[in-house]
Scaffold this motif. Structure first.
Motif, PDB file in Angstrom:
ATOM      1  N   GLY A   1       0.841  -1.200   0.000  1.00 50.26           N
ATOM      2  CA  GLY A   1       0.000   0.000   0.000  1.00 50.26           C
ATOM      3  C   GLY A   1       0.872   1.244   0.000  1.00 50.26           C
ATOM      4  N   GLU A   2       1.957   1.181   0.768  1.00 49.79           N
ATOM      5  CA  GLU A   2       2.871   2.329   0.875  1.00 49.79           C
ATOM      6  C   GLU A   2       3.423   2.762  -0.484  1.00 49.79           C
TER       7      GLU A   2
ATOM      8  N   GLY B   1      -1.238  -4.381  -1.165  1.00 48.86           N
ATOM      9  CA  GLY B   1      -1.412  -4.192   0.277  1.00 48.86           C
ATOM     10  C   GLY B   1      -2.401  -3.077   0.578  1.00 48.86           C
ATOM     11  N   GLY B   2      -2.446  -2.700   1.842  1.00 46.58           N
ATOM     12  CA  GLY B   2      -3.421  -1.683   2.231  1.00 46.58           C
ATOM     13  C   GLY B   2      -2.893  -0.661   3.219  1.00 46.58           C
TER      14      GLY B   2
ATOM     15  N   PHE C   1      -5.209   1.657   5.704  1.00 45.67           N
ATOM     16  CA  PHE C   1      -5.482   1.133   7.053  1.00 45.67           C
ATOM     17  C   PHE C   1      -4.724  -0.160   7.291  1.00 45.67           C
ATOM     18  N   ARG C   2      -4.127  -0.248   8.469  1.00 46.80           N
ATOM     19  CA  ARG C   2      -3.457  -1.482   8.893  1.00 46.80           C
ATOM     20  C   ARG C   2      -4.133  -1.969  10.153  1.00 46.80           C
TER      21      ARG C   2
ATOM     22  N   ALA D   1     -10.318  -5.138  13.022  1.00 46.76           N
ATOM     23  CA  ALA D   1      -9.360  -4.205  12.430  1.00 46.76           C
ATOM     24  C   ALA D   1      -8.744  -4.805  11.162  1.00 46.76           C
ATOM     25  N   ASP D   2      -8.471  -6.099  11.205  1.00 45.62           N
ATOM     26  CA  ASP D   2      -7.890  -6.748  10.031  1.00 45.62           C
ATOM     27  C   ASP D   2      -8.871  -6.768   8.852  1.00 45.62           C
TER      28      ASP D   2
ATOM     29  N   MET E   1      -8.244  -5.363   5.139  1.00 43.54           N
ATOM     30  CA  MET E   1      -8.495  -6.078   3.875  1.00 43.54           C
ATOM     31  C   MET E   1      -9.361  -5.248   2.929  1.00 43.54           C
TER      32      MET E   1
ATOM     33  N   GLY F   1      -8.091 -13.154   2.783  1.00 39.55           N
ATOM     34  CA  GLY F   1      -9.499 -13.216   3.184  1.00 39.55           C
ATOM     35  C   GLY F   1      -9.662 -13.525   4.661  1.00 39.55           C
ATOM     36  N   ASN F   2      -8.537 -13.727   5.346  1.00 36.17           N
ATOM     37  CA  ASN F   2      -8.577 -14.074   6.768  1.00 36.17           C
ATOM     38  C   ASN F   2      -7.831 -13.048   7.606  1.00 36.17           C
TER      39      ASN F   2
ATOM     40  N   THR G   1      -1.124 -11.292   6.620  1.00 31.80           N
ATOM     41  CA  THR G   1      -0.691 -10.059   5.947  1.00 31.80           C
ATOM     42  C   THR G   1      -0.811 -10.263   4.437  1.00 31.80           C
TER      43      THR G   1
ATOM     44  N   ASP H   1       1.638  -9.939   2.540  1.00 31.45           N
ATOM     45  CA  ASP H   1       2.849 -10.666   2.124  1.00 31.45           C
ATOM     46  C   ASP H   1       2.545 -12.169   2.085  1.00 31.45           C
TER      47      ASP H   1
END
Ligand code: UDP
Length: 238
Positions: free
Chosen positions: A16-17, A54-55, A59-60, A74-75, A79, A137-138, A142, A144
């Motif tokens: 995401g970064e 990524g994201g 949001f992380r 939060a996860d 996603m 999806g879980n 991460t 990665d």
């Protein structure tokens, strides 16, 4: 560039970064366009390209839990952030005249396709760029790990990990002038030396499936194609 690329199918992990550009938050369209142009070069070399995005620019999970949020919740938000990035990247890719599909690990039928491995395979065969969204999806994973998972499922020849620096160093090159870059490492080196390449789950998956990881700077124009040709600066984890 050679018309006989070293890899037939690759998975690009775009954090995401990487989409931040010079911003503190969100998606920089110009940066997404630059990455899309780099992907086009690779696509024109005849390489099948899939992407896990990524994201972290939006949001992380950890930033939610730091504020007292339940981690799973939060996860899931994290996603969702990857889906936004996937749509932005798709837009940039299609503006460069490539066909693409977003496949989400969390079904979102009015926005994009659900992730179905055989469908992803078909898209790649048809020359489409496949963008995998929503990580695995879980929660508790991460992107990665999602990258290593999809690379294994799609039988990719390599996992290209675009980062902020041009490879893996023995210490943080931003803080130490004498940091040296590794040319090659093994998956086991990464785990035993606790090198910050990807998390341990991702490295283990790549190792078990014999997938080389090429770590390079995504900010360098043309770097994706160079890395595939084994040119320029990068670290190869084999
Ligand atoms: N995430 C998750 N499961 C996954 C992939 C991602 O729960 O399989 C969540 C997690 O909260 C993570 C966020 O999505 O912090 C964004 O992904 P990540 O931090 O890997 O993005 P990147 O660092 O590559 O921008």
């Amino acid at each position: 560039m050679s018309s006989d690329p070293k890899y037939k199918r690759v998975l690009l992990k775009c954090s995401g970064e990487a989409l931040l550009g010079n911003q503190q938050y969100g998606i920089d369209v110009e940066t997404a366009t630059r990455i899309a142009k780099d992907i086009k070069v690779v696509h024109e070399m005849g390489v099948e390209v899939c992407i896990v995005v990524g994201g972290g620019n939006i949001f992380r999970g950890v930033s939610g839990t730091a504020q007292g949020m339940d981690q799973a919740n939060a996860d899931y938000m994290g996603m969702m952030a990857t889906v936004m990035n996937a749509l932005a990247l798709q837009h940039a890719i299609e503006k460069e005249d490539m066909d693409s599909r977003v496949l989400s690990a969390i079904p979102m039928s009015s926005v994009c396709e659900p992730y179905i491995r055989r469908r992803a395979e078909r898209h790649l065969e048809k020359g489409r760029i496949v963008i995998f969204a929503a990580g695995t999806g879980n929660p508790f994973f991460t992107t990665d790990t999602a990258a290593a998972l999809r690379a294994a499922e799609m039988k990719c020849d390599a996992l290209l990990k675009g980062t902020n620096v041009d490879g893996v160093y023995d210490k943080d090159p931003a803080k130490h002038d004498d940091a040296t870059r590794f040319e090659t490492l093994t998956h086991l080196d990464v785990i035993s030396k606790d090198l910050k390449v990807m998390d341990a789950a991702a490295i283990s998956l790549a190792r078990e499936n014999n997938i080389p990881i090429l770590v390079f700077s995504i900010h360098e124009k043309g770097a994706i194609a160079s890395v595939i040709e084994k040119e320029g600066r990068f670290t190869e984890v084999i």
